[in-house]
Enzyme design. Structure first.
Site, PDB file in Angstrom:
ATOM      1  N   CYS A   2       1.236  -0.979  -0.161  1.00 34.36           N
ATOM      2  CA  CYS A   2      -0.355  -0.271  -0.471  1.00 34.36           C
ATOM      3  C   CYS A   2       0.823   1.125  -0.218  1.00 34.36           C
ATOM      4  O   CYS A   2       1.637   1.971  -0.986  1.00 34.36           O
ATOM      5  CB  CYS A   2      -1.199  -0.131   1.346  1.00 34.36           C
ATOM      6  SG  CYS A   2      -2.371   1.156   0.700  1.00 34.36           S
ATOM      7  N   HIS A   8      -3.098  -4.932   0.242  1.00 35.90           N
ATOM      8  CA  HIS A   8      -3.254  -5.312   1.593  1.00 35.90           C
ATOM      9  C   HIS A   8      -3.070  -6.957   1.608  1.00 35.90           C
ATOM     10  O   HIS A   8      -4.374  -7.899   2.219  1.00 35.90           O
ATOM     11  CB  HIS A   8      -4.203  -4.850   2.950  1.00 35.90           C
ATOM     12  CG  HIS A   8      -3.684  -3.182   3.451  1.00 35.90           C
ATOM     13  ND1 HIS A   8      -2.512  -3.243   3.920  1.00 35.90           N
ATOM     14  CD2 HIS A   8      -4.285  -2.689   3.016  1.00 35.90           C
ATOM     15  CE1 HIS A   8      -2.783  -1.684   4.416  1.00 35.90           C
ATOM     16  NE2 HIS A   8      -3.902  -0.921   3.609  1.00 35.90           N
ATOM     17  N   GLU A  65      -1.695  -9.147   3.868  1.00 33.00           N
ATOM     18  CA  GLU A  65      -2.021  -9.197   5.178  1.00 33.00           C
ATOM     19  C   GLU A  65      -3.527  -9.865   5.700  1.00 33.00           C
ATOM     20  O   GLU A  65      -3.092 -10.319   6.951  1.00 33.00           O
ATOM     21  CB  GLU A  65      -1.011  -8.647   6.546  1.00 33.00           C
ATOM     22  CG  GLU A  65      -1.626  -7.547   6.361  1.00 33.00           C
ATOM     23  CD  GLU A  65      -1.242  -5.920   5.277  1.00 33.00           C
ATOM     24  OE1 GLU A  65      -1.153  -4.827   5.808  1.00 33.00           O
ATOM     25  OE2 GLU A  65      -1.135  -6.296   3.870  1.00 33.00           O
ATOM     26  N   GLY A  81      -2.634 -14.999  36.568  1.00 29.74           N
ATOM     27  CA  GLY A  81      -3.200 -16.185  35.893  1.00 29.74           C
ATOM     28  C   GLY A  81      -3.437 -16.426  34.575  1.00 29.74           C
ATOM     29  O   GLY A  81      -4.062 -17.397  34.428  1.00 29.74           O
ATOM     30  N   GLY A  82      -3.459 -14.894  33.994  1.00 30.74           N
ATOM     31  CA  GLY A  82      -3.632 -14.819  32.338  1.00 30.74           C
ATOM     32  C   GLY A  82      -2.248 -15.873  31.985  1.00 30.74           C
ATOM     33  O   GLY A  82      -1.042 -16.503  32.250  1.00 30.74           O
TER      34      GLY A  82
END
Length: 507
Positions: free
Chosen positions: A78, A165, A167, A220-221
């Protein structure tokens, strides 16, 4: 290690280029266009990203390409393609037929970039300018109905440009184009895997940390958990993990998370600082003010516990690559999206050096590494949870009463997703307590109570997200259960906005 450099000119989807390459097991790094590192033998190619700017603007981002052209393969996407044309002597003009959205690319000349691509395939356009004249020595390899020079190649060097694009998912064969560039044109081996990452990172951590002790904040993640296990493999008992109860966690989360770590060999300290957090949040309604208070108290809590750990020299964080890119931004071009990340500020305030073993990974790569480390699925597969916790899902002032309502409603929602087999199909889900009340009728009596919003989205990296189409029967049952069981709620709504334009969280 073979790698591709991605130079970011401010596009909101630059990260997707990196994700597509990583899916091909090609290592890559994203840098702002004005902070390009020195090229070394490991750099096999460079990609120039899109941008919201026009190459014709006086203040358009500018990069000296003399160190790149002809030295390594180049792919302009782009804005990157238009910049290659503009600086190479071509002409870029405002288009009379601007292209936004789907278009049909027609291959018009053979090229290694489009090898194996269908003669006609869908691509995704997003540009107002167009390349009207190519530079000398360049030739067209792909066109659309409205854009003749949709894809081009330079005859005398491995330089390519596409005005669409590749992607984004909407470009049907975009991944194949990136594969052609990275594996074919650049010659990358495609051998960057979770196992190779673990081996190299463990060795690097041992060399970096030596005999020093390290403190890590567990949440905890998945990010902090994988970081902890990776560090534990590298330095063992030199690592001390601290899990802070900030009073803003989900129902029973402090207890349940501590229990889940018991059989993992980690040295974990549970720190209950909930009273301090809630007292500091009293009266605050602005989201940024709440985030800053929470960040400050995390620092103070860590300082308190770090003082009791001998020879602690490092603060480990579960920072991942999107955190770094989003927090950095490009001044004047790409806005800073998030203000509360694991990056920035903490080491200076705590007098500790920082170590971030996951800083070059995307979220799905963290999960892949976690599984390769043998971490149980209930931790690896957990939805992301915001750093400020329920404070930014409790809109307005945070109080014990409001948190109690939010926790119960959230617990019903998340348990329902698991029961219905929907949890693993969703990237992130939660309940938001809205700062409004509505009239209702319960037991033949008029009520005037709170409204909660359900939020469930699909995503791959949180840069973009779509709302998940929860079944009507599920929404009916969950709504009824919340209203019946959660005192103070008489209305449930479902958020059907995507990112962009909305964000995943409400604050």
């Amino acid at each position: 290690m073979d790698k591709i450099l991605i130079l970011d000119f401010g596009s909101q989807v630059t990260q997707l280029i990196g994700r597509r390459l990583r899916e091909l097991n090609v290592y890559c790094e994203v840098y702002p266009y004005n902070k390009m590192p020195e090229l070394d033998a490991d750099v096999k190619g460079v990609i120039l990203s899109g941008s919201p700017c026009s190459v014709r603007d006086a203040n358009a981002p500018h990069l000296d390409l003399t160190a790149l052209r002809g030295r390594v393969p180049l792919l302009g996407i782009c804005y990157g393609a238009q910049y290659l044309a503009h600086t190479g002597g071509g002409r870029v003009e405002a288009s009379n037929s601007r292209e936004y959205g789907r278009a049909l690319l027609r291959v018009v000349a053979p090229s290694p970039l489009l090898d194996g691509i269908s003669p006609e395939s869908q691509v995704w356009m997003s540009h107002g300018d167009t390349i009207s004249d190519l530079p000398s020595g360049a030739f067209v390899i792909g066109s659309t109905a409205d854009v003749e020079n949709a894809a081009f190649q330079l005859a005398d060097e491995p330089t390519f440009g596409v005005q669409f694009h590749p992607e984004v998912y909407h470009t049907a064969e975009g991944t194949r184009m990136l594969e052609n560039f990275a594996l074919g044109i650049c010659g990358c081996k495609g051998d960057w895997t979770p196992a190779s990452f673990i081996d190299t990172t463990v060795q690097a951590l041992r060399e970096q940390l030596g005999q020093d002790n390290v403190i890590l904040g567990l949440s905890g993640g998945v990010d902090s958990t994988v970081a902890a296990v990776l560090l534990n493999r590298a330095i063992g008992k030199q690592l001390t993990c601290i899990f802070v109860n900030n009073g803003l966690l989900r129902k029973n989360e402090f207890r349940d998370v501590l229990a889940s770590y018991q059989d993992m060999g980690l040295n974990v300290i549970g720190a209950d600082a909930s009273a301090a957090f809630l007292a500091a949040l009293k009266g605050l309604t602005d989201p940024e003010a709440k985030r800053k208070v929470i960040g400050r108290l995390f620092v103070e809590t860590f300082e308190k516990y770090a003082s009791g750990i001998q020879n602690a020299r490092w603060l480990a964080q579960g920072t991942i690559y999107p955190d770094i890119i989003e927090s950095a931004g490009i001044p004047g071009i790409a806005s800073k999206i998030k203000s509360h990340h694991n990056v920035g500020g903490l080491p200076e305030k705590m007098n500790l050096k920082i170590v971030e073993p996951l800083r070059m990974l995307f979220k799905d790569e963290v999960r892949r590494v976690g599984r390769a480390l043998g971490i149980k699925e209930e931790l690896v597969g957990r939805h992301p949870f915001p750093g400020p916790s329920l404070a930014i899902r409790c809109l307005g002032e945070v109080t014990e009463e409001k948190l109690a309502i939010l926790r119960e409603a959230d617990d019903i929602f998340i348990r329902g997703l698991r029961t219905w087999g929907l949890y693993n199909q969703i990237w992130q889900a939660g309940v938001i307590l809205l700062p409004v009340r509505s009239v209702g009728v319960m037991g033949d009596e008029r009520t005037y109570e709170s409204c909660v919003a359900l939020r469930a989205v699909t995503s791959t990296d949180a840069m973009t997200a779509d709302w998940y189409p929860l079944p009507y029967d599920f929404l009916r049952d969950i709504s009824n259960e919340i209203i019946r069981k959660v005192c103070g709620v008489n209305r449930v709504v479902y958020d059907v906005s995507s990112k962009p334009p909305a964000t995943i969280e409400w604050e």
